[in-house]
Design an enzyme around this catalytic site. Structure first.
Site, short mmCIF file in Angstrom:
data_model
loop_
_atom_site.label_atom_id
_atom_site.label_comp_id
_atom_site.label_asym_id
_atom_site.label_seq_id
_atom_site.Cartn_x
_atom_site.Cartn_y
_atom_site.Cartn_z
N TYR A 54 11.96 -23.38 -0.74
CA TYR A 54 11.03 -22.21 -1.48
C TYR A 54 11.80 -21.32 -2.55
O TYR A 54 12.87 -20.76 -1.96
CB TYR A 54 10.41 -21.39 -0.21
N HIS A 84 5.74 -11.39 -13.18
CA HIS A 84 5.57 -10.38 -11.97
C HIS A 84 5.84 -8.78 -12.33
O HIS A 84 5.65 -8.03 -11.91
CB HIS A 84 6.66 -10.70 -10.93
N ASN A 197 12.75 -9.78 -4.77
CA ASN A 197 11.91 -9.78 -3.36
C ASN A 197 12.60 -8.79 -2.25
O ASN A 197 13.66 -9.08 -1.29
CB ASN A 197 12.30 -11.18 -2.83
N TYR A 283 -1.02 32.27 15.71
CA TYR A 283 -0.59 31.08 15.91
C TYR A 283 0.44 30.79 14.67
O TYR A 283 1.62 30.30 14.82
CB TYR A 283 -1.31 30.11 15.90
N ARG A 286 3.56 32.93 15.60
CA ARG A 286 4.24 32.59 16.79
C ARG A 286 4.34 31.01 16.84
O ARG A 286 5.37 30.69 17.52
CB ARG A 286 3.15 33.01 17.98
N PHE A 331 10.82 -8.78 3.86
CA PHE A 331 10.69 -7.97 2.54
C PHE A 331 9.38 -7.15 2.91
O PHE A 331 9.07 -6.40 2.08
CB PHE A 331 10.05 -8.91 1.60
N GLU A 417 -0.32 -14.20 1.09
CA GLU A 417 0.23 -12.65 1.20
C GLU A 417 -1.10 -11.88 1.66
O GLU A 417 -1.76 -11.47 1.03
CB GLU A 417 0.95 -12.10 0.14
#
Length: 512
Positions: A54, A84, A197, A283, A286, A331, A417
């Site tokens: 791959y 990309h 990646n 609150y 405190r 990844f 994906e």
């Protein structure tokens, strides 16, 4: 100027800060070069043997089963980077991009990515020559890592894409490389994939956020203490024995800080033995250590997660020392996305409780005899009324940003994906939450300073005196209304910077 040496064992968070925000130069240790060369020899052997792997001899994502001929594999890597680099929007800040590039060098240097040393050296050259790629803010889903942002960085190595100019403009990468004497890089098999990646953008933003949050949580103790002092609050809820019986470490540290900051104060002395004084504070006063302390404990967890990621090989596929090349899911940014979302929730609440103290300080019915909105002439003058509006608006925005990004997966790449982390979005919005927290604490600081000024002639604590000195020239004395925005900006710089904390620690000792 310092030097960060990239070892085959990784780098530290301090190294990332030194390069991202400072002027540190980057150097590859010879052992790192050797580790990458050894890893590359395995990829070269696979290529020679013609084995299907791959990203080496196949396409990517949903195209993982598409075979690529040997003569087109370099072209494949270049096409990957170009396709990309598909982000849109405003550019990411310089510090984020530099952190991201350094962390990609770190991952390659671990010797499991199968790239030539020249690839890591090319990224180092960009860092050392102050060439910062233009990386758009939108594009990453946090799996497979930060593909689009890293592709925009890698594209600059090819002499393409854009570089961030000195005025925030974008200039052609080829021109920027020529200006500093660098040549475009020709990629070989596997190298384009190895450049993009990774979780480096997420991790870079998380490391920067951890550093900022650590400082802001300490400053939240400071502003809380000053507000409590201005409102004639009690120091008793912060006694160490009360926190020893609920042993959360962050709570104990925050309580110890606030207790220390309230000592040696004529303001506190003025009501300590007053039987008419409130038996219990609200609150927001405190319970300040319980909220800020829980945030500190959250930060400790996030720091552990980031530390593990700094030791991790984040790539796909990875080249193992025994010669195997295995596909992984390392990844995936879920660990970082979860951590960032968790810290955003905590930081949001630190701001929310601070805003409640601001509101109390301004309210004449609850601030124990201070004038309405801290104006000596309320009516004609509005004092800090609208500063609290601003703080409230920011708190509301932080509540929206505290909604987790990491539960918002959308499938991509033809369902290859089909679950992504949204870690880039989680870490990016965390940075916004922390910037907003800075503004809320600035409003609290300004209101507390005004309140302490109005307690004169009583002298405040050493912390109060340091705060008055830090803001005094800008804020002036209480009086008629003034243009508030510059005061709030000045208070933001005091909260964000190291000066006030350093001045306080010179007087009272280190804060936890």
């Amino acid at each position: 100027m310092s030097t960060v040496v990239i070892q085959p064992t990784g780098i530290s968070p301090a190294d990332v800060l030194a390069v991202a925000r400072g002027t540190a130069k980057v150097v590859l240790d010879p052992a790192t070069v050797e580790a990458m060369a050894t890893s590359r020899s395995i990829v070269d052997g696979i290529e020679a043997a013609g084995r299907p792997v791959y990203g080496v001899s196949t396409g990517f994502g949903a195209l993982a089963n598409t075979f690529v001929a040997p003569e087109r594999r370099a072209e494949l890597q270049h096409a990957l980077i170009r396709s990309h680099a598909a982000g849109v929007g405003a550019p990411m800040p310089r510090e984020v991009v530099r952190a991201m590039m350094l962390l990609r060098v770190r991952s390659l240097a671990l010797g499991r990515s199968g790239v030539r040393p020249v690839v890591a050296e090319a990224l180092v050259d960009l860092l050392n020559h102050e060439v910062t790629p233009w990386v758009p803010e939108h594009g990453s889903l946090g799996a497979s890592g930060d593909l689009a942002p890293l592709a925009h960085c890698a594209l600059v190595l090819l002499g393409e894409g854009w570089v961030l100019g000195p005025a925030g403009d974008r200039i052609p990468a080829g021109d920027a490389l020529r200006r500093v004497g660098l040549e475009p890089l020709e990629l070989a098999a596997k190298e384009g994939l190895a450049l993009i990646n990774g979780t480096d953008g997420m991790l870079g933003m998380l490391l920067l956020a951890i550093h900022d949050a650590r400082h802001l949580f300490a400053m939240a103790d400071v502003t809380a203490a000053l507000a409590i002092e201005a409102m004639l609050g009690s120091e008793r809820p912060f006694l160490p024995e009360l926190h020893a019986i609920r042993p959360h470490p962050g709570q104990a540290a925050s309580a110890a800080n606030i207790h220390k900051l309230l000592q040696n104060s004529a303001v506190m002395d003025s009501h300590r033995d007053d039987l008419a004084h409130a038996v219990q504070d609200a609150y927001s006063m405190r319970c300040a250590p319980q909220v800020a302390g829980a945030a500190r404990d959250t930060l400790d967890y996030v720091e552990v997660v980031a530390g593990r990621e700094l030791l991790s090989v984040v790539d796909n596929p990875v080249v193992l020392p025994d010669g195997r090349v295995e596909s992984t899911g390392n990844f995936h940014g879920a660990p970082l996305g979860f951590a960032a979302d968790y810290l955003a929730i905590a930081a949001s609440e630190v701001g929310a409780i601070a805003e409640r103290r601001v509101d109390r300080l301004l309210d004449v019915t609850r601030n124990r005899e201070l004038p309405a909105f801290l104006s000596p002439d309320a009516g004609v003058n509005s004092g800090l009324m609208i500063a609290q509006y601003t703080a409230a608006g920011i708190v509301a925005e932080n509540r929206r940003l505290a909604a987790p990004a990491s539960v918002d997966s959308l499938p991509t790449s033809g369902m290859q994906e089909d679950h992504v982390s949204m870690g880039w979005a989680a870490t990016k919005k965390l940075r916004t939450v922390l910037d907003n927290l800075t503004s809320v604490l600035a409003v609290e600081l300004l209101a507390a300073v005004r309140g302490l000024q109005l307690r004169a002639p009583l002298t405040p604590s050493p912390a109060g005196r340091a705060a008055l000195a830090a803001l005094g020239e800008v804020a002036g004395e209480p009086g008629p209304d003034v243009f508030l925005a510059p005061l709030m900006e000045a208070a933001r710089e005091v909260v964000r910077g190291p000066g006030l904390r350093a001045a306080i620690e010179r007087e009272v000792g280190p804060l936890g």
